[in-house]
Scaffold this active site. Structure first.
Site, PDB file in Angstrom:
ATOM      1  N   VAL A  15       0.824  -1.209   0.000  1.00  0.00           N
ATOM      2  CA  VAL A  15       0.000   0.000   0.000  1.00  0.00           C
ATOM      3  C   VAL A  15       0.856   1.257   0.000  1.00  0.00           C
ATOM      4  O   VAL A  15       0.629   2.185  -0.783  1.00  0.00           O
ATOM      5  CB  VAL A  15      -0.961   0.001   1.207  1.00  0.00           C
ATOM      6  CG1 VAL A  15      -1.715   1.329   1.300  1.00  0.00           C
ATOM      7  CG2 VAL A  15      -1.946  -1.164   1.115  1.00  0.00           C
ATOM      8  N   ARG A  36      11.278   0.576   5.764  1.00  0.00           N
ATOM      9  CA  ARG A  36      12.134  -0.302   6.556  1.00  0.00           C
ATOM     10  C   ARG A  36      13.148  -1.018   5.686  1.00  0.00           C
ATOM     11  O   ARG A  36      14.295  -1.190   6.060  1.00  0.00           O
ATOM     12  CB  ARG A  36      11.278  -1.341   7.298  1.00  0.00           C
ATOM     13  CG  ARG A  36      12.094  -2.275   8.166  1.00  0.00           C
ATOM     14  CD  ARG A  36      11.220  -3.212   8.960  1.00  0.00           C
ATOM     15  NE  ARG A  36      10.491  -4.156   8.111  1.00  0.00           N
ATOM     16  CZ  ARG A  36       9.740  -5.143   8.592  1.00  0.00           C
ATOM     17  NH1 ARG A  36       9.582  -5.276   9.894  1.00  0.00           N
ATOM     18  NH2 ARG A  36       9.130  -5.950   7.766  1.00  0.00           N
ATOM     19  N   ALA A  38      14.401  -2.333   1.395  1.00  0.00           N
ATOM     20  CA  ALA A  38      14.730  -1.812   0.066  1.00  0.00           C
ATOM     21  C   ALA A  38      13.455  -1.324  -0.620  1.00  0.00           C
ATOM     22  O   ALA A  38      12.375  -1.882  -0.429  1.00  0.00           O
ATOM     23  CB  ALA A  38      15.387  -2.906  -0.771  1.00  0.00           C
ATOM     24  N   ARG A  73       2.692  -4.181  12.028  1.00  0.00           N
ATOM     25  CA  ARG A  73       2.895  -5.630  12.134  1.00  0.00           C
ATOM     26  C   ARG A  73       1.589  -6.240  11.641  1.00  0.00           C
ATOM     27  O   ARG A  73       0.538  -6.052  12.248  1.00  0.00           O
ATOM     28  CB  ARG A  73       3.172  -6.066  13.569  1.00  0.00           C
ATOM     29  CG  ARG A  73       3.506  -7.563  13.694  1.00  0.00           C
ATOM     30  CD  ARG A  73       3.813  -7.940  15.138  1.00  0.00           C
ATOM     31  NE  ARG A  73       4.440  -9.253  15.222  1.00  0.00           N
ATOM     32  CZ  ARG A  73       3.778 -10.403  15.431  1.00  0.00           C
ATOM     33  NH1 ARG A  73       2.466 -10.379  15.562  1.00  0.00           N
ATOM     34  NH2 ARG A  73       4.417 -11.546  15.492  1.00  0.00           N
ATOM     35  N   SER A 116      -7.639  -1.409   9.864  1.00  0.00           N
ATOM     36  CA  SER A 116      -8.089  -2.671   9.266  1.00  0.00           C
ATOM     37  C   SER A 116      -9.566  -2.880   9.544  1.00  0.00           C
ATOM     38  O   SER A 116     -10.084  -2.495  10.602  1.00  0.00           O
ATOM     39  CB  SER A 116      -7.296  -3.837   9.864  1.00  0.00           C
ATOM     40  OG  SER A 116      -7.891  -5.080   9.531  1.00  0.00           O
ATOM     41  N   TYR A 142      -4.421  -9.035  16.139  1.00  0.00           N
ATOM     42  CA  TYR A 142      -4.159  -7.984  15.157  1.00  0.00           C
ATOM     43  C   TYR A 142      -5.261  -6.929  15.194  1.00  0.00           C
ATOM     44  O   TYR A 142      -5.000  -5.724  15.282  1.00  0.00           O
ATOM     45  CB  TYR A 142      -4.053  -8.605  13.765  1.00  0.00           C
ATOM     46  CG  TYR A 142      -3.942  -7.603  12.640  1.00  0.00           C
ATOM     47  CD1 TYR A 142      -2.824  -6.789  12.510  1.00  0.00           C
ATOM     48  CD2 TYR A 142      -4.967  -7.476  11.699  1.00  0.00           C
ATOM     49  CE1 TYR A 142      -2.727  -5.869  11.472  1.00  0.00           C
ATOM     50  CE2 TYR A 142      -4.878  -6.568  10.658  1.00  0.00           C
ATOM     51  CZ  TYR A 142      -3.748  -5.767  10.553  1.00  0.00           C
ATOM     52  OH  TYR A 142      -3.651  -4.854   9.529  1.00  0.00           O
TER      53      TYR A 142
END
Length: 320
Positions: A15, A36, A38, A73, A116, A142
């Protein structure tokens, strides 16, 4: 006139990266990618390191007007942490709050949190979609962590005068999608028979292009301030319909066996896979009328086009 600066976290993710590319094309805002790992964004816009699991070092937010927080996460099917909720809280609640505190102290006007649909719950009754302002009912670690982050952000916004915008997407798909959606594409492309030809549920999805479009609409729309939103393509499909449309987009015949839902659920229970069966057979619908009424936003990409784009990208990758 200088374009307002927008920091996007999770910019190496599905996203976040798509959002930064959209901002670069629009040129209305000046994106800063916080990533975080590449990323293909190097050389296209400023890129700063940011790891939500180690949020002691936060990106500089001087002169940043808006933060779009897409890093998280993420939900996993096979959790290995002994205390999953504690691990989710460490990243999704504590890390998010540290970033938001830094943003407020730096004078950031608006903080957009990509949450979410799991904050609303795991499934809906057929024809009774979730609404953005329904009472939350998260059920797994989550979803609970995302809900707690939302509540902490709202309180911070009230205390510090920073506008908070919360967006809860359902399943996101599009070119480059991974996880379960990629697995579906692979099964269908290989012609694997699937016992999913008689599912009568309804599920909402959102194409990455529609999600990014909605996020961009929330960057500076005055009516988005301090609101929570759900987002989707505006069309709900059964699992069977989804597989049929994906097969058509791939140019392959769908080999779907019409196994009754009750038998699928029975087999899943015997194998200890109730959660998987719930996702395959259960409904999860969202109502996006609030987006239309408050922001004047409607999905710009229809589902068939989005699926063709997704399948085309998948097939292109298979030939390389």
């Amino acid at each position: 006139m200088t374009a307002p600066k927008v920091l996007v976290t999770g910019a190496s993710g599905f996203v976040g990266e798509a959002l930064v590319f959209r901002l670069l094309v629009d040129k209305k805002f000046s994106p800063i990618a916080a990533a975080r790992g590449a990323t293909r964004l190097h050389g296209l816009c400023p890129v700063v390191p940011f790891d939500l699991t180690h949020a002691k070092v936060l990106p500089a937010l001087d002169n940043v007007q808006v933060v779009i927080h897409a890093a998280a996460r993420v939900h996993v099917m096979n959790e290995i942490a002994l205390d999953a909720l504690a691990e989710f809280r460490k990243v999704n609640v504590e890390g998010t709050l540290k970033l938001a505190q830094c943003a407020a102290a730096s004078g950031v006007k608006r903080f957009i949190f990509i949450s979410s649909i799991k904050v609303n719950g795991e499934n809906t009754l057929l024809g009774a979609p979730f609404k953005a302002d329904d009472l939350p009912a998260p059920a797994d670690p989550y979803g609970i962590s995302k809900y707690e982050a939302e509540e902490a952000l709202k309180q911070l916004g009230r205390d510090m005068g920073m506008e908070i915008v919360i967006i809860r997407p359902p399943l996101v798909y599009g070119p480059g999608v991974k996880a379960n959606f990629l697995s579906m594409l692979s099964w269908l492309n290989r012609g694997i028979p699937l016992p999913l030809g008689a599912i009568q549920n309804r599920r909402s999805l959102v194409a990455i292009g529609n999600l990014v479009d909605f996020i961009v609409a929330c960057i500076d729309h005055p009516a988005a301030a301090n609101q929570s939103f759900l987002v989707s393509d505006g069309e709900d499909l059964s699992t069977t319909q989804l597989l049929l449309r994906l097969s058509a987009s791939l140019g392959k015949p769908a080999r779907l066996l019409p196994i009754p839902e009750w038998l699928l659920n029975l087999a899943a229970a015997a194998l200890g896979k109730r959660i998987i069966a719930q996702r395959i057979c259960g409904s999860l619908q969202v109502d996006i009328n609030k987006n239309r009424e408050l922001l004047g936003w409607t999905p710009s990409i229809n589902m068939d086009k989005a699926m063709r784009q997704t399948a085309g990208h998948y097939l292109e990758k298979q030939t390389k």
